[in-house]
Design a protein around this motif. Structure first.
Motif, PDB file in Angstrom:
ATOM      1  N   THR A  19       0.839  -1.197   0.000  1.00 22.45           N
ATOM      2  CA  THR A  19       0.000   0.000   0.000  1.00 22.45           C
ATOM      3  C   THR A  19       0.869   1.240   0.000  1.00 22.45           C
ATOM      4  O   THR A  19       1.778   1.356   0.786  1.00 22.45           O
ATOM      5  CB  THR A  19      -0.921   0.024   1.236  1.00 22.45           C
ATOM      6  N   ALA A  20       0.564   2.170  -0.869  1.00 20.51           N
ATOM      7  CA  ALA A  20       1.340   3.412  -0.962  1.00 20.51           C
ATOM      8  C   ALA A  20       0.412   4.592  -0.808  1.00 20.51           C
ATOM      9  O   ALA A  20      -0.789   4.490  -1.044  1.00 20.51           O
ATOM     10  CB  ALA A  20       2.062   3.481  -2.304  1.00 20.51           C
ATOM     11  N   PRO A  21       0.945   5.741  -0.410  1.00 22.12           N
ATOM     12  CA  PRO A  21       0.095   6.924  -0.279  1.00 22.12           C
ATOM     13  C   PRO A  21      -0.624   7.249  -1.575  1.00 22.12           C
ATOM     14  O   PRO A  21      -0.060   7.119  -2.656  1.00 22.12           O
ATOM     15  CB  PRO A  21       1.088   8.030   0.093  1.00 22.12           C
ATOM     16  N   SER A  22      -1.882   7.635  -1.452  1.00 18.85           N
ATOM     17  CA  SER A  22      -2.685   7.945  -2.633  1.00 18.85           C
ATOM     18  C   SER A  22      -2.196   9.209  -3.310  1.00 18.85           C
ATOM     19  O   SER A  22      -1.729  10.130  -2.674  1.00 18.85           O
ATOM     20  CB  SER A  22      -4.152   8.128  -2.228  1.00 18.85           C
ATOM     21  N   THR A 168      -3.423   5.407   5.664  1.00 14.24           N
ATOM     22  CA  THR A 168      -3.755   4.481   6.748  1.00 14.24           C
ATOM     23  C   THR A 168      -5.177   3.957   6.592  1.00 14.24           C
ATOM     24  O   THR A 168      -5.427   2.757   6.749  1.00 14.24           O
ATOM     25  CB  THR A 168      -3.596   5.177   8.111  1.00 14.24           C
ATOM     26  N   ASN A 169      -6.107   4.844   6.274  1.00 14.70           N
ATOM     27  CA  ASN A 169      -7.490   4.403   6.045  1.00 14.70           C
ATOM     28  C   ASN A 169      -7.568   3.376   4.924  1.00 14.70           C
ATOM     29  O   ASN A 169      -8.305   2.393   5.007  1.00 14.70           O
ATOM     30  CB  ASN A 169      -8.378   5.599   5.699  1.00 14.70           C
ATOM     31  N   GLY A 170      -6.813   3.607   3.858  1.00 14.30           N
ATOM     32  CA  GLY A 170      -6.818   2.664   2.741  1.00 14.30           C
ATOM     33  C   GLY A 170      -6.296   1.296   3.145  1.00 14.30           C
ATOM     34  O   GLY A 170      -6.846   0.261   2.758  1.00 14.30           O
ATOM     35  N   ALA A 173      -8.865  -0.415   5.316  1.00 19.20           N
ATOM     36  CA  ALA A 173     -10.011  -0.857   4.511  1.00 19.20           C
ATOM     37  C   ALA A 173      -9.705  -2.182   3.827  1.00 19.20           C
ATOM     38  O   ALA A 173     -10.570  -3.059   3.734  1.00 19.20           O
ATOM     39  CB  ALA A 173     -10.369   0.209   3.484  1.00 19.20           C
ATOM     40  N   GLN A 174      -8.457  -2.364   3.369  1.00 16.03           N
ATOM     41  CA  GLN A 174      -8.082  -3.630   2.753  1.00 16.03           C
ATOM     42  C   GLN A 174      -8.070  -4.754   3.782  1.00 16.03           C
ATOM     43  O   GLN A 174      -8.464  -5.889   3.487  1.00 16.03           O
ATOM     44  CB  GLN A 174      -6.715  -3.501   2.083  1.00 16.03           C
ATOM     45  N   VAL A 175      -7.620  -4.445   5.002  1.00 16.20           N
ATOM     46  CA  VAL A 175      -7.659  -5.448   6.067  1.00 16.20           C
ATOM     47  C   VAL A 175      -9.109  -5.845   6.337  1.00 16.20           C
ATOM     48  O   VAL A 175      -9.434  -7.031   6.444  1.00 16.20           O
ATOM     49  CB  VAL A 175      -6.998  -4.912   7.357  1.00 16.20           C
ATOM     50  N   ALA A 176     -10.000  -4.855   6.439  1.00 17.80           N
ATOM     51  CA  ALA A 176     -11.407  -5.129   6.748  1.00 17.80           C
ATOM     52  C   ALA A 176     -12.055  -6.001   5.677  1.00 17.80           C
ATOM     53  O   ALA A 176     -12.889  -6.862   5.988  1.00 17.80           O
ATOM     54  CB  ALA A 176     -12.172  -3.813   6.899  1.00 17.80           C
ATOM     55  N   GLN A 177     -11.675  -5.804   4.407  1.00 14.35           N
ATOM     56  CA  GLN A 177     -12.257  -6.602   3.321  1.00 14.35           C
ATOM     57  C   GLN A 177     -11.860  -8.067   3.418  1.00 14.35           C
ATOM     58  O   GLN A 177     -12.549  -8.935   2.892  1.00 14.35           O
ATOM     59  CB  GLN A 177     -11.829  -6.034   1.968  1.00 14.35           C
TER      60      GLN A 177
END
Length: 201
Positions: A19-22, A168-170, A173-177
């Motif tokens: 995951t990288a910064p948007s 961090t939110n991104g 969100a991937q963990v939650a999925q």
């Protein structure tokens, strides 16, 4: 058993490691009127040489001026609303080295999962596989702390903080999925801005 489902799901997690910064999308130019005298939100916050308490106060004021919903929850801690989530920001100013802002999110763990032997294994696996944050169990498994760190020297940009929270939110969100349906009944965000009493200036 729910804990076994959590373990199986999280042990296979690898997507968030990269995951990288948007990247922000292009913004159309805005016509600026010369006669407008509204205050301009600070783009850079000068924190070098301050105490942690003074840095937290300056960060708080900068976030408010930049139209963030924020509150002081302790002399060195600022809670800020970011979308549907809340972060706890804690400046750590080092006059002889690198300055930091610790960014925390907290989740309450259901008592049925607190006693689980799999939960520490899951947390350890997340720390091995994911790079966007550190996961820590607190209060004998009753709380999961998720912490990231923004490093800087003397000054930090509000945009840098925004992108870090977005990143961090991104990742979360991937963990939650990857988690089983219904797990949100067992692990829930702790609402920092509702449970803590703001510190008066």
């Amino acid at each position: 058993m729910k804990t076994l489902l959590i373990s199986a799901s999280l042990l296979g997690l690898t997507a968030c490691a990269a995951t990288a910064p948007s990247q922000t999308s292009a913004i159309d130019p805005v016509v600026v009127q010369d006669n407008v005298s509204a205050p301009v939100a600070p783009k850079v916050v000068e924190l070098g040489g301050l105490t942690n308490e003074a840095a937290a106060e300056r960060l708080y004021q900068a976030l408010i001026n930049a139209n963030y919903l924020a509150t002081k929850v302790a002399p060195t801690k600022v809670a800020v609303q970011f979308g549907d989530n809340q972060f706890l920001l804690e400046p750590s100013i080092n006059s002889a080295g690198i300055d930091r802002i610790l960014m925390n999110r907290f989740y309450a763990v259901h008592p049925q999962l607190q006693a689980s032997q799999e939960l520490p294994v899951v947390i350890g696996t997340l720390n091995q596989k994911l790079s966007f944050a550190k996961f820590v169990l607190l209060d004998q498994g009753a709380v999961i702390q998720i912490q990231g760190t923004v490093t800087f020297a003397d000054r930090v940009e509000i945009e840098e903080l925004r992108r870090f929270m977005l990143w961090t939110n991104g990742g979360l969100a991937q963990v939650a999925q990857s988690l089983p349906d219904g797990i949100d009944q067992y692990i829930r965000p702790i609402p920092l801005m509702q449970q803590m009493v703001p510190v008066k200036p």
